[in-house]
Design an enzyme around this catalytic site. Structure first.
Site, mmCIF file in Angstrom:
data_model
loop_
_atom_site.group_PDB
_atom_site.id
_atom_site.type_symbol
_atom_site.label_atom_id
_atom_site.label_comp_id
_atom_site.label_asym_id
_atom_site.label_seq_id
_atom_site.Cartn_x
_atom_site.Cartn_y
_atom_site.Cartn_z
ATOM 1 N N ARG A 167 -0.610 -11.912 -6.321
ATOM 2 C CA ARG A 167 -1.587 -11.943 -5.243
ATOM 3 C C ARG A 167 -2.630 -12.994 -5.603
ATOM 4 N NH1 ARG A 167 -0.681 -6.493 -6.543
ATOM 5 N NH2 ARG A 167 0.219 -5.255 -4.835
ATOM 6 N N LYS A 190 -3.351 -3.799 -7.827
ATOM 7 C CA LYS A 190 -4.058 -2.830 -6.997
ATOM 8 C C LYS A 190 -4.130 -1.482 -7.700
ATOM 9 C CE LYS A 190 -3.155 -4.634 -2.350
ATOM 10 N NZ LYS A 190 -2.559 -4.324 -1.033
ATOM 11 N N HIS A 258 -0.448 -15.610 0.534
ATOM 12 C CA HIS A 258 0.323 -14.371 0.362
ATOM 13 C C HIS A 258 1.789 -14.569 0.722
ATOM 14 C CE1 HIS A 258 -0.170 -10.280 -0.901
ATOM 15 N NE2 HIS A 258 0.503 -9.809 0.137
ATOM 16 N N ARG A 261 3.928 -15.171 -2.246
ATOM 17 C CA ARG A 261 4.349 -13.937 -2.935
ATOM 18 C C ARG A 261 5.566 -13.336 -2.233
ATOM 19 N NH1 ARG A 261 2.676 -9.236 -5.893
ATOM 20 N NH2 ARG A 261 2.587 -7.330 -4.640
ATOM 21 N N HIS A 284 4.808 -2.846 -6.808
ATOM 22 C CA HIS A 284 4.814 -1.928 -5.673
ATOM 23 C C HIS A 284 5.088 -0.503 -6.145
ATOM 24 C CE1 HIS A 284 5.924 -5.326 -2.640
ATOM 25 N NE2 HIS A 284 4.633 -5.230 -2.850
ATOM 26 N N TYR A 293 8.716 -6.626 2.027
ATOM 27 C CA TYR A 293 8.237 -7.917 1.555
ATOM 28 C C TYR A 293 9.380 -8.926 1.464
ATOM 29 C CZ TYR A 293 3.369 -7.069 0.280
ATOM 30 O OH TYR A 293 2.023 -6.841 0.314
#
Length: 312
Positions: A167, A190, A258, A261, A284, A293
């Site tokens: 990211r 995250k 993004h 990615r 994830h 994704y």
């Protein structure tokens, strides 16, 4: 329609329970501040609605008296004030999480809350670049500034985003202590979750070229990527450089940092990469997120499935 209530009007018991639940998520699950803020807003809004809907101050145990009709009324209220299906689904998920936690502590039955059906919505699939477009993007970003060291910096950043699946916040979060780049990087993503990603020689070389050109010294406690005044790089600068590059290349507006990615994941899968391994590289929590994704077609997913589960 039931009138809205101010979350500040919640009973002391509900406010305290909500605060404890959020602290639990932060301490045990490592939830990010942005996530906690969204959960606080969503659950407080639900509890405020119940307070007005029931016409009385409620304690935590009152959640055990919530009916399916109450849940439908709340969801209809939220849709009526303009909340989209995706946002409502997120809010419902937060409410269910809080109700399950509270039920375990208070000993009530949360079935009515947990059985509420999430609204259906179409997940927006990311649009990755082709391998050729990704390479052209990296090459063209270099030409978007007359400043040689800034050009080297921007190339290093976009190469990391594409080559390591980072990211933009993760790439810009690297410090001088990360240089020279090792064979693998430990990335905190995250929710504070850590993952290890391999570093391609091209990314290592791009960062080394930037460091050689950068007028600012590499300091362990300072950002690795510097702005022209020596401070941290604003993500908007990288987005702007890619915007200029994509206009020059004739690429769509979806060609963002993004998207690099997304492209990392898609190209790995197309080359035969395992979905579970790619899930780990992206950080994830859910495999379904990784599948979204990668944005591969059904035929490719079936090919992976057939290899993993050959017919007897």
């Amino acid at each position: 329609m039931t009138a809205a209530a101010d979350p500040a009007a919640l009973s002391a018991g509900l406010r305290d329970a909500l605060a404890q639940w959020l602290s639990h998520l932060k301490a045990l699950d490592g939830a990010a501040e942005q996530t906690l803020t969204a959960y606080r807003r969503d659950v407080a809004g639900f509890l405020a609605f119940l307070t007005v809907h029931k016409g009385e101050s409620l304690g935590v145990a009152a959640l055990g008296q919530v009916t399916v009709s109450d849940m439908r009324a709340w969801m209809a209220f939220e849709r009526g004030r303009g909340l989209g299906a995706r946002s409502l689904a997120r809010a419902l998920s937060a409410v269910k999480g809080f109700a399950a936690w509270a039920a375990e502590r208070e000993g009530f039955d949360p079935t009515a809350v947990l059985s509420a059906r999430s609204p259906k919505y179409r997940r927006k699939l990311p649009r990755p670049l082709t391998p050729e477009a990704a390479r052209e993007m990296i090459d063209t970003v270099e030409t978007q500034t007359p400043n040689d060291w800034v050009a080297a910096r921007d190339v290093a950043i976009v190469t990391l985003l594409y080559g390591c699946g980072l990211r933009i916040s993760e790439g810009l979060g690297l410090t001088g202590a990360d240089h020279p780049l090792p064979d693998t990087l430990r990335i905190r993503g995250k929710g504070g979750k850590e993952r290890v990603v391999p570093v391609l020689p091209a990314a290592r070389e791009a960062v080394a070229a930037y460091v050689r050109a950068c007028p600012w010294p590499v300091e362990p406690e300072r950002p690795l990527f510097r702005g022209v005044r020596g401070g941290p790089v604003n993500p908007r600068l990288i987005r702007k450089a890619m915007q200029s590059a994509r206009m020059q290349l004739g690429l769509p507006a979806t060609a963002t940092p993004h998207a690099l990615r997304h492209s990392f994941a898609t190209h790995l899968l197309a080359a035969g990469g395992d979905l579970r391994a790619i899930q780990e590289l992206l950080g994830h929590a859910s495999l379904s997120t990784t599948q979204a994704y990668t944005a591969v077609d059904q035929a490719r997913l079936m090919e992976v499935y057939e290899k993993a589960h050959p017919k007897a």
